[in-house]
Design a protein around this motif. Sequence first.
Motif, PDB file in Angstrom:
ATOM      1  N   ARG A  30       0.829  -1.205   0.000  1.00  0.00           N
ATOM      2  CA  ARG A  30       0.000   0.000   0.000  1.00  0.00           C
ATOM      3  C   ARG A  30       0.864   1.256   0.000  1.00  0.00           C
ATOM      4  N   TRP A 193       3.771  -4.743  10.794  1.00  0.00           N
ATOM      5  CA  TRP A 193       3.018  -4.843   9.545  1.00  0.00           C
ATOM      6  C   TRP A 193       3.435  -3.786   8.538  1.00  0.00           C
ATOM      7  N   ARG A 297      -5.244  -8.728  13.617  1.00  0.00           N
ATOM      8  CA  ARG A 297      -4.846  -8.815  12.218  1.00  0.00           C
ATOM      9  C   ARG A 297      -4.335 -10.202  11.842  1.00  0.00           C
ATOM     10  N   SER A 298      -3.649 -10.868  12.746  1.00  0.00           N
ATOM     11  CA  SER A 298      -3.006 -12.124  12.387  1.00  0.00           C
ATOM     12  C   SER A 298      -3.969 -13.307  12.373  1.00  0.00           C
ATOM     13  N   ARG A 300      -7.595 -13.141  11.731  1.00  0.00           N
ATOM     14  CA  ARG A 300      -8.760 -12.309  11.433  1.00  0.00           C
ATOM     15  C   ARG A 300     -10.065 -13.093  11.485  1.00  0.00           C
ATOM     16  N   ARG A 360      -9.729 -10.190   1.417  1.00  0.00           N
ATOM     17  CA  ARG A 360      -8.563  -9.401   1.023  1.00  0.00           C
ATOM     18  C   ARG A 360      -8.307  -8.197   1.914  1.00  0.00           C
ATOM     19  N   ASP A 362      -6.830  -5.748   4.309  1.00  0.00           N
ATOM     20  CA  ASP A 362      -5.483  -5.683   4.859  1.00  0.00           C
ATOM     21  C   ASP A 362      -5.208  -4.271   5.344  1.00  0.00           C
ATOM     22  N   GLY A 363      -4.946  -4.151   6.630  1.00  0.00           N
ATOM     23  CA  GLY A 363      -4.571  -2.855   7.171  1.00  0.00           C
ATOM     24  C   GLY A 363      -5.724  -1.941   7.495  1.00  0.00           C
TER      25      GLY A 363
END
Length: 459
Positions: A30, A193, A297-298, A300, A360, A362-363
């Motif tokens: 990103r 991350w 996050r890891s 989810r 998908r 992410d972040g």
Amino acid sequence: MPRYRFGDFVLSPRRRVLVRGTSEAPLIPRYFDLLVFLVEHRHEAVHRRDIFDRVWSDVVVSDSALSQAIRTIRRTLGDDSREPRFIRTVARHGYRFVFDGVIEEDEESTWPAAAGAAAPAPAVVVEIEPAGADDPFEPLLQRLSAGAGETDHEDRREAAELLHHLGTREALSRLGTRPGHVLARAMLRDARWDVPSAGEVPIAGTAESWRTAAALVRLRLRRAARIAASRGVAASIGGFVAGGLAGLAGGTLLALLPDSTSPPALAGVLAAIGSACGACGGAGVGAGISMAEAAVRSRRAAALLAGAAIGGGLVGGLTQWLGRWSLSTLVGVEVPIGGALEGLALGAAAGLGYAAGTPRADGGLAAPRGRRRAKAVAVIAAACSLTACALTFMGRPLVGGTIHQIAKTSNGSRAALTSLGRLVGEPDFGPVSGTLLGMAEGGLFGAGVAIGLTRRRRA
């Protein structure tokens, strides 16, 4: 698609690589996309809204995520925000790539030797205090583990990223259990991350692991609290609309059936009940999903399932207690109203469907568009519908089935759903009609919550 040369750097959008001299300067995807976007639009100041729409098009993130990305890109380029050579901040607007000598080249032209290949030393300048010139770790560790009143959040975040560049394993070893290590480890875990070269930052099995995990959750929730809250409200509104439509449709159908004694006013009553139940359920499930997605996050999928199940179960339990107490106290009717188990099961289904429909993300918090959004809504609706089918089969009806039970227990009620059962060939409201109604309720609820959750608000 050209590549761009500016200063000592070569930026190749096609190869997705940034090279300084003959060494690759790694950026997470990103951040790389953001740099390309700024270089492509270097003749104008790019608005923050346009950056979010381009770089974070499939997720919703806080403003701090953009500030973090710009800070990381500047560090990679060796830029200074006070005297910018590459990226300038445009107050109350956005950013602009200001380097005056950008050269567009043919991608097929000659590259510098070994360009595009990972090099041992990335082009990141790690600034340390003069007193720690012989030990680059210690000044950064002191900044990272300092108390809240001694340094601000952004300064600690920068120290964590620089420590990852120096070496994650060595930084963790040197951190140990010094004062402030709990928040420091949480910050290192969160920052990994955003640094391509960062190593693993384990929490389980370390000293005071539960405190570290709690600190990490607080850190992430504080950053995304406003977004999570707005998405919870949107999910509640989606549930409100879905519940109202379900009640309105059911009441209207009952009033129109030839052998029904239900008055037309029943449609409005059922719409009001459905809206209230949908709004409460949507708020609980939406809040659980949003908070879980912001905090974890890891893992989810597991976090989304657990968060939605807890949120749905809590709201369902409260509704169950309030419904039983109200009926018993006000009208003396004892009906085994459900709520907690149904809320937990529907919440878990919505969380699992959300994880499967938005893989998908992410972040940030997922906000798919177009066909991907329609797919996510369909997956969540299907998951909730199938779960409602299983609940009804187990004798755990949702709103419509519960209303029928109350109507059958009460004298003179005209809200019984017997006519719906006869519509599908049953003498009364039975297993088939109950299952079909439950599946419709669950599907509408899941669709309403999903539409609210995935709505992307304009910045």
